[in-house]
Design a protein around this motif. Structure first.
Motif, PDB file in Angstrom:
ATOM      1  N   LYS A  48       0.832  -1.197   0.000  1.00 51.84           N
ATOM      2  CA  LYS A  48       0.000   0.000   0.000  1.00 51.84           C
ATOM      3  C   LYS A  48       0.871   1.254   0.000  1.00 51.84           C
ATOM      4  O   LYS A  48       2.052   1.208   0.372  1.00 51.84           O
ATOM      5  CB  LYS A  48      -0.950   0.007   1.184  1.00 51.84           C
ATOM      6  N   GLY A  50       1.826   5.065   1.405  1.00 50.56           N
ATOM      7  CA  GLY A  50       1.653   5.864   2.621  1.00 50.56           C
ATOM      8  C   GLY A  50       2.660   5.609   3.727  1.00 50.56           C
ATOM      9  O   GLY A  50       2.617   6.273   4.761  1.00 50.56           O
ATOM     10  N   CYS A  53       2.551   6.079   7.938  1.00 50.03           N
ATOM     11  CA  CYS A  53       1.199   6.611   8.180  1.00 50.03           C
ATOM     12  C   CYS A  53       0.138   5.561   7.873  1.00 50.03           C
ATOM     13  O   CYS A  53      -0.811   5.366   8.633  1.00 50.03           O
ATOM     14  CB  CYS A  53       0.941   7.841   7.301  1.00 50.03           C
ATOM     15  N   ALA A  54       0.297   4.882   6.726  1.00 52.68           N
ATOM     16  CA  ALA A  54      -0.711   3.915   6.308  1.00 52.68           C
ATOM     17  C   ALA A  54      -0.527   2.572   6.996  1.00 52.68           C
ATOM     18  O   ALA A  54      -1.497   1.877   7.283  1.00 52.68           O
ATOM     19  CB  ALA A  54      -0.654   3.736   4.791  1.00 52.68           C
ATOM     20  N   GLU A  55       0.722   2.224   7.287  1.00 47.44           N
ATOM     21  CA  GLU A  55       0.999   0.882   7.809  1.00 47.44           C
ATOM     22  C   GLU A  55       0.903   0.825   9.339  1.00 47.44           C
ATOM     23  O   GLU A  55       0.422  -0.140   9.896  1.00 47.44           O
ATOM     24  CB  GLU A  55       2.410   0.454   7.362  1.00 47.44           C
ATOM     25  N   PRO A  58      -2.825   4.370  10.707  1.00 50.07           N
ATOM     26  CA  PRO A  58      -3.734   5.032   9.762  1.00 50.07           C
ATOM     27  C   PRO A  58      -4.856   5.841  10.425  1.00 50.07           C
ATOM     28  O   PRO A  58      -5.272   6.876   9.903  1.00 50.07           O
ATOM     29  CB  PRO A  58      -4.313   3.876   8.938  1.00 50.07           C
ATOM     30  N   GLU A  59      -5.330   5.387  11.581  1.00 50.61           N
ATOM     31  CA  GLU A  59      -6.492   6.071  12.177  1.00 50.61           C
ATOM     32  C   GLU A  59      -6.115   7.080  13.246  1.00 50.61           C
ATOM     33  O   GLU A  59      -6.973   7.768  13.796  1.00 50.61           O
ATOM     34  CB  GLU A  59      -7.451   5.027  12.749  1.00 50.61           C
ATOM     35  N   THR A  72      -6.286  12.522  10.048  1.00 53.89           N
ATOM     36  CA  THR A  72      -5.798  11.184  10.402  1.00 53.89           C
ATOM     37  C   THR A  72      -4.617  10.880   9.480  1.00 53.89           C
ATOM     38  O   THR A  72      -4.476  11.491   8.405  1.00 53.89           O
ATOM     39  CB  THR A  72      -6.868  10.100  10.187  1.00 53.89           C
ATOM     40  N   GLN A  74      -4.087   8.294   7.606  1.00 53.00           N
ATOM     41  CA  GLN A  74      -4.546   7.843   6.290  1.00 53.00           C
ATOM     42  C   GLN A  74      -5.158   9.017   5.522  1.00 53.00           C
ATOM     43  O   GLN A  74      -5.001   9.120   4.302  1.00 53.00           O
ATOM     44  CB  GLN A  74      -5.573   6.709   6.436  1.00 53.00           C
ATOM     45  N   VAL A  77      -2.413  10.827   3.814  1.00 54.15           N
ATOM     46  CA  VAL A  77      -1.952  10.091   2.627  1.00 54.15           C
ATOM     47  C   VAL A  77      -2.946  10.301   1.473  1.00 54.15           C
ATOM     48  O   VAL A  77      -2.544  10.578   0.332  1.00 54.15           O
ATOM     49  CB  VAL A  77      -1.786   8.576   2.944  1.00 54.15           C
ATOM     50  N   ASP A  78      -4.228  10.214   1.786  1.00 55.31           N
ATOM     51  CA  ASP A  78      -5.248  10.407   0.738  1.00 55.31           C
ATOM     52  C   ASP A  78      -5.155  11.822   0.155  1.00 55.31           C
ATOM     53  O   ASP A  78      -5.259  12.022  -1.054  1.00 55.31           O
ATOM     54  CB  ASP A  78      -6.661  10.178   1.307  1.00 55.31           C
TER      55      ASP A  78
END
Ligand SMILES: Cc1cc2nc3c(=O)[nH]c(=O)nc-3n(C[C@H](O)[C@H](O)[C@H](O)COP(=O)(O)OP(=O)(O)OC[C@H]3O[C@@H](n4cnc5c(N)ncnc54)[C@H](O)[C@@H]3O)c2cc1C
Length: 351
Positions: A48, A50, A53-55, A58-59, A72, A74, A77-78
């Motif tokens: 994925k 990010g 941050c993503a791994e 994320p929340e 947040t 994620q 990243v978005d």
């Protein structure tokens, strides 16, 4: 934008800049390089985009991104993905950069663990804390089965068709792969040391439904030993929480015990490092000791370095100025604001 370039394994992929690591700093580098007309490809070991941050979180909310009081991880990243959309970067996920060779002045050949080759004028190392590696469970002798019967990631689901699979763990990966592999497996057991999970409740409910329908087994306990021959597993010995043992016959074991970060191959690229862990950079350009190779974000070091996302964003902006000289040696760079430059706005698709 997220599709890999449709290019052969042996034919090198040629581009201006290769970014190693698709964490927040690698993503923002696409923006800064794109504003200056440099094309980018990004490689990341993870499945994925990010990075940390993503791994890892994320929340969790982040409160110190300038001008963004709350987002947040994620969400950040978005937002970065939306911001870099105009520049059409190519992503190569689940690939690790293994080798960087200097083949010109500057021109680099970069090779991944899946045999993909890139030829690029500039390399930007945005590898954060290094490569995420799966945590190995403390089972004696597990190494001899790794890659043949024990797998820490699923690269091809088909490889598990009609196999007796034992999945170990209670997080999202363990639950997701239980749900995905259940229809393919001849028999699937999920093993976790307790009945509480660290996974999305919806996945837990779906898993329990499969157990209720008799399609999979869920058992409590921990693998204490493995038995098999020539790297092929035959069974796992499982210790129940009351101390008693039982056996699970299986062809494949998938342990999902989370990830740790290791520096990985970065240390072997012939770049000057600090304490063997960080890439030393010049703070005017964020270039390393090798001209044409830059390092931004958590992976670099200079006096006063703070491992903050905002530091990496600043580093990306300065890096792009110097990278421009390598990609366009004959072009003069004129400093411009996005608010007032119609040419920058055209690149962003807003003019
Ligand atoms: C729990 C937690 C909370 C945090 N909170 C904050 C906060 O509030 N504010 C803040 O500013 N910072 C925070 N941080 C720190 C922040 O997440 C990092 O500073 C940031 O992620 C660094 O970004 P990066 O792009 O440099 O690296 P990373 O996010 O680490 O991304 C690097 C990427 O490179 C990839 N990679 C590494 N080596 C290779 C290779 N050889 N080949 C291919 N890919 C490779 C990795 O897989 C990874 O995806 C927090 C960190 C954690 C863990």
């Amino acid at each position: 934008m997220e599709n890999e370039a449709e290019q052969g394994m042996t034919e090198p992929i040629k581009t201006d800049v290769l970014i190693i690591g698709a964490g927040p700093c690698g993503l923002f580098a696409v923006f800064e390089l794109g504003l200056l007309d440099m094309k980018t490809h990004l490689i990341d070991i993870l499945d994925k985009i990010g990075g940390q941050c993503a791994e890892l979180y994320p929340e969790k909310p982040i409160y110190d991104i300038p001008g963004v009081p709350y987002v947040t991880a994620q969400g950040l990243v978005d937002a970065l993905m939306t911001q870099i959309k105009p520049f059409g970067a190519n992503f190569h996920l689940q690939e690790m950069v293994e080798k960087i060779e200097k083949i010109g002045d500057p021109l680099f050949r970069v090779t991944t663990d899946r045999g993909k080759v890139f030829e690029v004028k500039v390399v930007v190392i945005a590898a954060g804390g290094g490569s995420f590696q799966p945590k190995r469970p403390p089972i004696p002798g597990i190494e001899q089965y790794e890659g043949t019967s024990v797998f820490y990631a699923v690269r091809q689901m088909e490889a598990f068709r009609d196999k007796r699979i034992l999945i170990v763990g209670g997080g999202d990966s363990a639950l997701d792969w239980t749900l995905n592999l259940a229809p393919l497996a001849s028999h699937l057991t999920l093993l976790h040391r307790r009945s509480e999970f660290r996974a999305a409740p919806d996945s837990v409910n779906k898993m329990m439904a499969l157990v209720g329908e008799g399609k999979i087994d869920f058992v409590l306990g921990q693998v204490s030993a493995l038995e098999g021959e020539g790297g092929r597993i035959a069974k796992a010995i499982v210790k129940r929480n009351d101390g008693s043992n039982f056996e699970i016959a299986c062809d494949a074991i998938l342990p999902f015990f989370g990830l740790t970060m290791k520096l990985g191959p970065v240390a072997d690229w012939g770049i000057e490092m600090k304490d063997g862990e960080y890439v030393l950079v010049d703070t005017a350009t964020f270039e390393s000791s090798v001209p044409g190779i830059f390092a931004i974000g958590d992976i670099n070091w200079y006096p006063g370095k703070l491992k903050l996302i905002l530091s990496g964003f600043h580093e990306a902006a300065l890096m792009a100025q110097k990278a421009h000289r390598y990609v366009y040696p004959d072009k003069r760079l004129v400093f411009q604001y996005t608010t007032s430059s119609s040419s920058l706005q055209k690149k962003l698709g807003v003019a």
